[in-house]
Scaffold this motif. Structure first.
Motif, PDB file in Angstrom:
ATOM      1  N   ASN A   5      -9.058   3.879  -1.774  1.00 23.59           N
ATOM      2  CA  ASN A   5      -8.363   2.633  -1.505  1.00 23.59           C
ATOM      3  C   ASN A   5      -9.451   1.713  -0.952  1.00 23.59           C
ATOM      4  O   ASN A   5     -10.015   2.043   0.090  1.00 23.59           O
ATOM      5  N   SER A   9      -1.753  10.385   8.171  1.00 20.86           N
ATOM      6  CA  SER A   9      -3.159  10.788   8.292  1.00 20.86           C
ATOM      7  C   SER A   9      -3.931   9.746   9.090  1.00 20.86           C
ATOM      8  O   SER A   9      -5.032   9.990   9.556  1.00 20.86           O
ATOM      9  N   LYS A  10      -3.332   8.587   9.269  1.00 20.76           N
ATOM     10  CA  LYS A  10      -3.967   7.564  10.092  1.00 20.76           C
ATOM     11  C   LYS A  10      -4.154   8.080  11.518  1.00 20.76           C
ATOM     12  O   LYS A  10      -5.230   7.962  12.097  1.00 20.76           O
ATOM     13  N   ASP A  37     -11.045  12.125   3.033  1.00 23.52           N
ATOM     14  CA  ASP A  37      -9.734  11.466   3.108  1.00 23.52           C
ATOM     15  C   ASP A  37      -9.073  11.571   1.737  1.00 23.52           C
ATOM     16  O   ASP A  37      -9.371  10.811   0.818  1.00 23.52           O
ATOM     17  N   ASN A  50       1.156  11.760  12.962  1.00 24.97           N
ATOM     18  CA  ASN A  50       1.965  10.621  12.484  1.00 24.97           C
ATOM     19  C   ASN A  50       1.198   9.894  11.386  1.00 24.97           C
ATOM     20  O   ASN A  50       0.568   8.858  11.607  1.00 24.97           O
ATOM     21  N   LYS A 108       1.816   8.924   0.298  1.00 25.43           N
ATOM     22  CA  LYS A 108       1.657   8.402  -1.070  1.00 25.43           C
ATOM     23  C   LYS A 108       2.181   9.417  -2.079  1.00 25.43           C
ATOM     24  O   LYS A 108       2.812   9.048  -3.072  1.00 25.43           O
ATOM     25  N   GLY A 142       0.828  -1.201   0.000  1.00 19.76           N
ATOM     26  CA  GLY A 142       0.000   0.000   0.000  1.00 19.76           C
ATOM     27  C   GLY A 142       0.855   1.240   0.000  1.00 19.76           C
ATOM     28  O   GLY A 142       0.514   2.242   0.634  1.00 19.76           O
ATOM     29  N   ALA A 186      -5.973  11.096   0.798  1.00 19.41           N
ATOM     30  CA  ALA A 186      -4.639  10.476   0.759  1.00 19.41           C
ATOM     31  C   ALA A 186      -4.105  10.275  -0.665  1.00 19.41           C
ATOM     32  O   ALA A 186      -2.909  10.364  -0.906  1.00 19.41           O
TER      33      ALA A 186
HETATM   34  C1  LIG Z   1      -7.327   5.704   2.234  1.00 22.30           C
HETATM   35  C2  LIG Z   1      -6.180   5.893   3.167  1.00 22.30           C
HETATM   36  N1  LIG Z   1      -6.261   6.865   4.078  1.00 22.30           N
HETATM   37  C3  LIG Z   1      -5.263   7.087   4.937  1.00 22.30           C
HETATM   38  C4  LIG Z   1      -4.122   6.317   4.914  1.00 22.30           C
HETATM   39  C5  LIG Z   1      -3.076   6.612   5.952  1.00 22.30           C
HETATM   40  O1  LIG Z   1      -1.812   6.822   5.463  1.00 22.30           O
HETATM   41  P1  LIG Z   1      -0.680   7.444   6.378  1.00 22.30           P
HETATM   42  O2  LIG Z   1      -1.004   7.109   7.797  1.00 22.30           O
HETATM   43  O3  LIG Z   1       0.580   6.818   5.933  1.00 22.30           O
HETATM   44  O4  LIG Z   1      -0.721   8.916   6.164  1.00 22.30           O
HETATM   45  C6  LIG Z   1      -4.008   5.273   4.009  1.00 22.30           C
HETATM   46  C7  LIG Z   1      -2.840   4.379   4.008  1.00 22.30           C
HETATM   47  O5  LIG Z   1      -2.791   3.344   3.423  1.00 22.30           O
HETATM   48  C8  LIG Z   1      -5.066   5.065   3.096  1.00 22.30           C
HETATM   49  O6  LIG Z   1      -5.005   4.094   2.171  1.00 22.30           O
END
Ligand SMILES: Cc1ncc(COP(=O)(O)O)c(C=O)c1O
Length: 396
Positions: free
Chosen positions: A173, A98-99, A201, A96, A236, A37, A203
């Motif tokens: 996703n 967007s999660k 979201d 840390n 990403k 991912g 991302a």
């Molecule tokens: C749809 C979506 N949102 C948020 C994220 C979070 O990514 P990160 O925490 O690396 O910013 C991901 C990671 O796979 C994602 O696929």
């Protein structure tokens, strides 16, 4: 021993099959993995260089929990340039990834029993994050026939008095589906009549193909501007998944509450990544364009190769780096007497027989499909899909 809130919450399931694939690889087996991912590109050099300079200049201490002001300012400016939306730095918290930003939101806003609308197929972390905050994920199921996008009718029907928020993830996703401006507008008209938080979201919003441009739902009206929280990440866009930089932008009141959660959980993200992120956001965006071009070529090749498999119907994604083909025509078929009953069996079969790792669609709330990430070289894409083709032909 374990708290009740963890009941029904599992570790990220995408990691299980990727771990099995990695184990096989470590044993010397030639596995083609379509599970990742994250971009397979390295973080661009100028971004890495900024981190090296941060270390060498001693920028290695705690920072403000919300993030350094220069980075928050850079985020405000990028959001203005990319989305045409005006915010101030008080509307931004760096997290840390967007999660963590999403996690902060649910912890800050949900009370026990509050409902959050989650269109399916969904990113698999949404439901557990909502549950961990005492909320209830309410799934709105979409199908390939409707291009994996919710309709205004579905939205209208799903909103209840207990609905507190909705998540929109475009490009998505796992499907790569992107809402057009018109589609978003028809959802916006309904959302305006209610009082929900709209979690956008974004991302994958920079990874768009076929000339698509991204449009933010926050732009449709003042009300939606005030009710939308944007979640974005450098993971990403700049191939920076390991640096853990993401952010939320929106209502000052909500962002303040999210910052309190974060300050008590993890404080700020690491100082060095913040300097790297600042460089990424304020430098030329040519590296992003180059990556998108490469991804588009890979998407086209992967679609072309998959189209040779007659029983597979694959949705054409306009964004992100995943394909989400419907493989359900193989369900009910057998290999050496063992029946394939769903996406988990099929993904396991492909790994065992074809040595190709994919993610079963059930983890995203769509058991008819499997997810293939094309964050892989052209050679891998060709070889992996040819293997899938051969293995599927052995089913009877
Ligand atoms: C749809 C979506 N949102 C948020 C994220 C979070 O990514 P990160 O925490 O690396 O910013 C991901 C990671 O796979 C994602 O696929």
């Amino acid at each position: 021993m374990i708290a009740e809130r963890l009941q029904g919450v599992n570790a990220s399931e995408t990691l299980v099959i990727s771990a099995k694939a990695k184990e096989l690889k470590a044993q010397g087996v030639d596995v083609v993995s379509f599970t990742v991912g994250e971009p397979d590109f390295d973080t661009p050099t100028h971004i890495k260089q900024a981190a090296i300079e941060a270390i060498e200049s001693g920028f290695t201490k705690y920072t403000a929990a919300e993030g350094i002001p220069e980075l928050r300012r850079a985020i405000v400016e990028r959001v203005k340039e990319d989305l045409g939306l005006d915010y101030e730095i008080k509307n931004v918290v760096v997290s840390n990834g967007s999660k963590q930003a999403l996690y902060n939101f649910f912890q800050a806003v949900l009370n026990k029993g509050d409902q959050v609308l989650v269109p399916a197929p969904y990113w698999l972390s949404y439901p557990p994050m909502i549950k961990l905050a005492g909320g209830i994920p309410k799934i709105i199921q979409t199908t390939q026939k409707q291009n994996f996008k919710i309709t205004p009718e579905q939205l209208k029907k799903a909103i209840r008095p207990k609905t507190k928020a909705i998540i929109l993830n475009s490009p998505s996703n796992p499907t790569g589906a992107v809402y057009t401006k018109e589609e978003l507008e028809s959802l916006a008209r309904i959302l305006e009549e209610h009082d929900l938080w709209v979690l956008s979201d974004d991302a994958y919003s920079k990874l768009l193909y076929d000339g698509f441009t991204f449009y933010s739902i926050a732009k449709f009206s003042k009300k939606l501007f005030s009710k939308t929280i944007i979640f974005d990440t450098l993971s990403k866009t700049y191939a920076m998944t390991g640096w853990r930089v993401g952010y939320a932008v929106g209502s000052e009141e909500i962002l303040k509450a999210m910052a309190i959660i974060q300050s008590q959980a993890t404080s700020s993200i690491n100082s060095i990544s913040q300097k790297a992120a600042l460089k990424a956001l304020t430098s030329s965006q040519a590296c992003v364009k180059a990556m998108v071009k490469e991804f588009e070529g890979r998407r086209n090749l992967a679609l072309q190769e998959l189209s040779k498999i007659k029983k597979i119907k694959c949705f054409v994604p306009q964004g992100a780096f995943y394909l989400f083909p419907d493989v359900s025509k193989y369900y009910g078929l057998k290999f050496r007497g063992k029946e394939i009953t769903g996406s988990n069996d099929l993904a396991t079969y492909l790994l065992d027989e074809a040595k190709v790792a994919t993610i079963p669609g059930y983890v995203f709330g769509a058991d008819k499909c499997i997810r293939l990430s094309y964050a892989a070289s052209l050679d891998h894409i060709q070889k992996g899909i040819a293997r899938i083709h051969k293995a599927l032909e052995q089913l009877e």
